[in-house]
Design an enzyme around this catalytic site. Sequence first.
Site, PDB file in Angstrom:
ATOM      1  CE  LYS A  77     -12.208   1.889   2.653  1.00 43.42           C
ATOM      2  NZ  LYS A  77     -11.578   2.444   1.435  1.00 43.42           N
ATOM      3  CB  SER A 152     -14.489   4.154  -0.740  1.00 43.34           C
ATOM      4  OG  SER A 152     -13.150   3.708  -0.598  1.00 43.34           O
ATOM      5  CB  SER A 176     -10.756   5.659  -1.252  1.00 46.26           C
ATOM      6  OG  SER A 176     -11.808   5.562  -2.175  1.00 46.26           O
TER       7      SER A 176
END
Length: 499
Positions: A77, A152, A176
């Site tokens: 990420k 997210s 997330s």
Amino acid sequence: MIFKTAAEMATSLANKEVSSVELTQSHLDRITAVDGDVKAFLHVDKEGALAQAAAVDANRAAGKSLSPLAGIPLALKDVLAQKGVPTTAGSKILQGWKPPYDSTVVSKLKDAGVVILGKTNMDEFAMGSSTENSGYGPTFNPWDLTRTPGGSSGGSAAAVSAFEAPLAIGSDTGGSIRQPAALTGIVGVRPTYGAVSRFGLIAYSSSLDQAGPFGRTVLDTAMLHEIIAGHDVKDATSINASVPSVVAAAKSGDVKGMKIGVIKQLQGEGYQKGVQTRFTESLDLLASLGAEIVEVDCPSFEFALAAYYLIAPSECSSNLARFDAMRYGLRTGDEGGASAEAVMAATRDAGFGREVKRRIILGTYALSSGYYDAYYGSAQKIRTLIIEDYKKAFAAADVLVSPTAPTTAYKIGEKVDDPMAMYLGDVATIPVNLAGICGMSLPAGLADEDNLPVGFQIMAPAMQDQRLYQAGAALEAALSSKWGGTLITKAPALKGGAN
Ligand code: GLN
């Protein structure tokens, strides 16, 4: 090879049936084939990944002792700093920033020989539930490209679900990791707060943020968890204790005599029918394996969402003050002798997206004198009540369970202009973050009405992460014998290969 689990890939690497360079190249080819549609990656580090893979192959040839995941590719990420590689947190304000250091998670991955393929898309500064708040455009759900992968950490989840990487790292401030895992049919774990170092994790809400693993199976996820967890002197909130044996738990997968508490408040009204059906079925399976199912009451959970959406914006309004046009990334409006304040304002206006601005304003308001006690102070009291609810519930059960998200993946654009509707999707995941405990989402099947993945959430007390893997592995095994394979083997085919 790319359709295998990380554990299977590791065995093939150890037996020298395949090299890490070959395995890495296959994943890079898959990214080339499908990522134009999925858009999971913001940056693919082809040279870096192949160099890391070649180094692992050389070490293996030299007979060095290697970590279990050495040579396995991973998607990272874009919220985690990686030295010399663009790191944006999904924000235009960080465009062009290359960190001069590695986050602790990245150092640990590199030490273990895990090959980092690239940086994945995310909601800007991890604020969102659909990856549509990214400053670089949305990611698409591999199960249905008209839908969001959740967020997210949507890029990381989509990459694993689309077989672009067997493993990925996400971060979970309010859900997330677990929510996108649920919406893309994979496994995601938010470890206990403080179990994984936050050093080099770009801060959203420091008392809630925690990085964690994604995989296509419970065992794969556990293997990655053990690599990234552990005490770190560079993070003052890091827990100084040994890492729970999550791999052993994932291998045992026994729930006989385990007490499983169903949270009364996290089901029923507001939950999609197909989600509820798969959830109940999984409970029946756990009971048939010898677990004892009990119902637990967590009355304060009703206020969790409201408390979270005061605490997280408050902390973000402070954390994001560092983006001042002087230190990192973007800088605009400094022609013609403009003042520092004017440059700061112009840069923030151009660099931050709408949701980030909304939250900075909300948080600044909630923390301002005269309102502090009414908003931030009250939210902190709710947080204490939620911790108390969990304490009582864990006195009655070893793990707690709920659906991960109230619905399956929704259409791109469906909720992006309605922040309240988007926030409601976090209702089942947020209490875990407020209490600092750990949680897992694993696939519970497809909802009848739309054939999209449903997530089953397991929660355990702080530093009891092994319980997630123990219960998760048991349920996963029972579900795969029912389906004749794990859920992800049934994912719809994408361009570039059937999965
Ligand atoms: N969807 C939640 C939010 O928007 C949680 C995000 C997260 O866990 N990073 O804040």
